[in-house]
Design an enzyme around this catalytic site. Structure first.
Site, PDB file in Angstrom:
ATOM      1  CG  ASN A 150      -0.199  -0.062   2.501  1.00  0.00           C
ATOM      2  OD1 ASN A 150       0.504   0.887   2.850  1.00  0.00           O
ATOM      3  ND2 ASN A 150      -0.298  -1.176   3.217  1.00  0.00           N
ATOM      4  CG  ASP A 190      -6.930  -5.732   6.730  1.00  0.00           C
ATOM      5  OD1 ASP A 190      -6.407  -5.693   7.856  1.00  0.00           O
ATOM      6  OD2 ASP A 190      -7.559  -4.767   6.231  1.00  0.00           O
ATOM      7  CE  LYS A 215       8.429 -11.412 -14.403  1.00  0.00           C
ATOM      8  NZ  LYS A 215       9.072 -10.869 -15.556  1.00  0.00           N
ATOM      9  N   PRO A 264      -2.677 -12.193  10.529  1.00  0.00           N
ATOM     10  CG  PRO A 264      -0.678 -12.527  11.692  1.00  0.00           C
ATOM     11  CD  PRO A 264      -1.308 -12.683  10.331  1.00  0.00           C
ATOM     12  CG  ASP A 265      -5.999  -7.087  14.183  1.00  0.00           C
ATOM     13  OD1 ASP A 265      -5.189  -6.396  14.837  1.00  0.00           O
ATOM     14  OD2 ASP A 265      -7.029  -6.625  13.656  1.00  0.00           O
ATOM     15  CB  ILE A 266      -0.043  -6.677  14.661  1.00  0.00           C
ATOM     16  CG1 ILE A 266       0.485  -7.476  13.477  1.00  0.00           C
ATOM     17  CG2 ILE A 266       1.074  -6.366  15.654  1.00  0.00           C
ATOM     18  CD1 ILE A 266       1.431  -6.706  12.563  1.00  0.00           C
ATOM     19  CG  PHE A 291      -2.368   5.528  13.689  1.00  0.00           C
ATOM     20  CD1 PHE A 291      -1.739   5.461  14.916  1.00  0.00           C
ATOM     21  CD2 PHE A 291      -2.212   6.678  12.922  1.00  0.00           C
ATOM     22  CE1 PHE A 291      -0.968   6.529  15.384  1.00  0.00           C
ATOM     23  CE2 PHE A 291      -1.445   7.744  13.363  1.00  0.00           C
ATOM     24  CZ  PHE A 291      -0.827   7.670  14.596  1.00  0.00           C
ATOM     25  CE  LYS A 294     -10.308  -0.021  11.745  1.00  0.00           C
ATOM     26  NZ  LYS A 294     -10.007   0.853  10.674  1.00  0.00           N
ATOM     27  CE  LYS A 311      -8.380  -3.973  14.738  1.00  0.00           C
ATOM     28  NZ  LYS A 311      -7.254  -3.866  13.831  1.00  0.00           N
TER      29      LYS A 311
END
Ligand code: PMT
Length: 409
Positions: free
Chosen positions: A210, A279, A289, A305-307, A323, A337, A341
């Protein structure tokens, strides 16, 4: 100790023989990593030319208040906002008197009134003028207004007298200026920060990523280090250099970021997840390749995994800040969130084609159970300092409550 790297230092030069040292001071501030702009009072130009300070600072010198061309470029309010610190060196007795009165009738005094930056003055004058009760009373007022006073040194003076009133040497001023940024708010604490994007390999040369540049996360890590914390930065791939006094651990994928975070999370007092973590990742990364054979191609993805959630699940968990990058409905999304979380705080920002990612400026909405605070658009370096200041206060409050609960019978 603080650092001047990437700091915006506005140097005010007032009229006095010590103004000849200002050129050396500008050079040394720049060598220490600061970006320097100079304001000269009219009488300062009697001692040193604006051209000299323009040459050493690399920017035109600002001299006039309410000059239409200057105000259209970088006027007094822009200069006041631009500065992370204002250092007046030398500061004459006359300038100190005007500062004590809160005058705003020239550019330098107006900027000192208009800025939220740290302000420090470096007095330089004849020893009788320094010892005069009026000067001492002005200094007391200035100190009360949270302006720092560097020096003066004592010794032989240009006028032939001996006593206090010599401007400190540029080398000492650079050290004192860097200490302006050492707040000590996080002294003795360990802060773990994630930053940048992650890279999820599709094959050896392609991947999913990203637009995160790492600027926001690196600024947060630097601000935490300035505040006295021991900082560990777990960074995805970025082109930024490792921040000073921060232990930087480079990773690529979300899984590597997760593993590295968990090597340090148990010892962290505060965790701040600024990274834009993917995600999803490809279920399989090809060894070679991938060749162009078919017209279409499907990529099967699985959840990473969601850190952040895994850190808040630790017992005891560090004070945890997430964030949230949102394109719309920022506050409700951030609050979701916060609850899902189980975070202590969410720093939410709007992201889009020209905002949030990669830009040098950002704004944040700090969403907590107690309410919402807005930090307006400003350079990410400044925003990070404001965020760390807020986190330090919340961390102290939360831990004071814990101690209080433990003490109750
Ligand atoms: O790097 P810059 O170019 O300066 O840009 C800064 C930024 C826009 C990337 C930054 O300010 C920001 O918003 N970072 C969070 C981006 C993001 O991934 O938001 P999110 O809403 O998808 O994730 C919410 C939180 O969960 C984040 O703290 C994220 O680090 C964390 N997360 C997400 C997924 C995952 N698998 N693990 C996580 O820990």
């Amino acid at each position: 100790m603080g650092s001047l790297i990437n700091k915006h230092v506005l140097l005010g030069v007032t009229g006095g023989i010590a103004a000849y040292k200002s050129a050396d001071l500008v050079r040394r501030l720049r060598d220490a990593g600061a970006e320097v702009r100079v304001i000269m009072t009219r009488s300062a130009t009697e001692f040193i030319t604006p051209l000299t300070l323009q040459a050493v600072s690399g920017h035109p010198v600002h001299q006039h208040f309410l000059d239409t061309s200057a105000e259209a470029g970088m006027g007094h309010i822009e200069l006041a906002r631009w500065a992370d610190a204002v250092l007046v060196a030398p500061a004459s007795a006359n300038f100190l008197a005007r500062l004590a009165q809160g005058r705003a009738d020239d550019l330098l005094s107006a900027v000192c009134l208009a800025t939220e930056a740290r302000v420090a003055v470096t007095p330089a004058m004849n020893q009788q003028m320094w010892n005069n009760a009026a000067t001492q009373s002005n200094l007391a007022t200035i100190k009360k207004n949270a302006i720092r006073i560097f020096g003066p040194a004592a010794g032989s003076q240009a006028c032939g007298e001996v006593g206090p009133g010599r401007m400190l040497e540029p080398v000492e001023l650079v050290t004192l200026a860097s200490e302006l940024f050492a707040t000590g708010e996080l002294d003795g604490l360990t802060v773990l920060v994630t930053a940048g994007p992650t890279w999820e390999a599709i094959d050896p040369v392609r991947g999913l990523t990203n637009r995160s540049s790492g600027k926001m996360g690196y600024a947060v890590a630097e601000a935490a280090a300035e505040s006295g914390a021991r900082v560990i930065l777990v960074s995805g791939p970025t082109s930024l250099p490792d921040p000073e006094r921060v232990r930087t651990l480079r990773v690529e994928s979300a899984q590597e970021m997760y593993d590295t975070v968990h090597q340090h999370a148990a010892a962290a007092d505060i965790f701040i997840g600024v990274a834009a973590v993917a995600d999803y990742r490809p279920v399989r990364a090809a060894d070679r390749k991938i060749k162009k054979t078919e017209e279409t191609m499907a990529l099967e993805l699985e959840r990473n995994p969601d850190i952040l959630a895994s850190v808040t699940a630790l017992r005891p968990a560090p004070f945890t800040v997430g964030f949230a990058a949102e394109t719309e409905n920022i506050e409700p999304q951030a609050r979701r969130k916060l609850e899902n979380k189980n975070l202590d705080l969410v720093a939410a920002n709007r992201v889009g084609a020209d905002i949030g990612f990669a830009a040098d400026e950002n704004s944040l909405l700090l969403v907590e159970r107690e309410g919402v605070i807005e930090l307006p658009t400003q350079p990410k370096t400044k925003l990070a300092r404001a965020l760390i200041h807020h986190i330090a206060a919340r961390y102290r409050a939360k831990n004071a409550t814990k101690v209080h609960r433990l003490r109750r019978p």
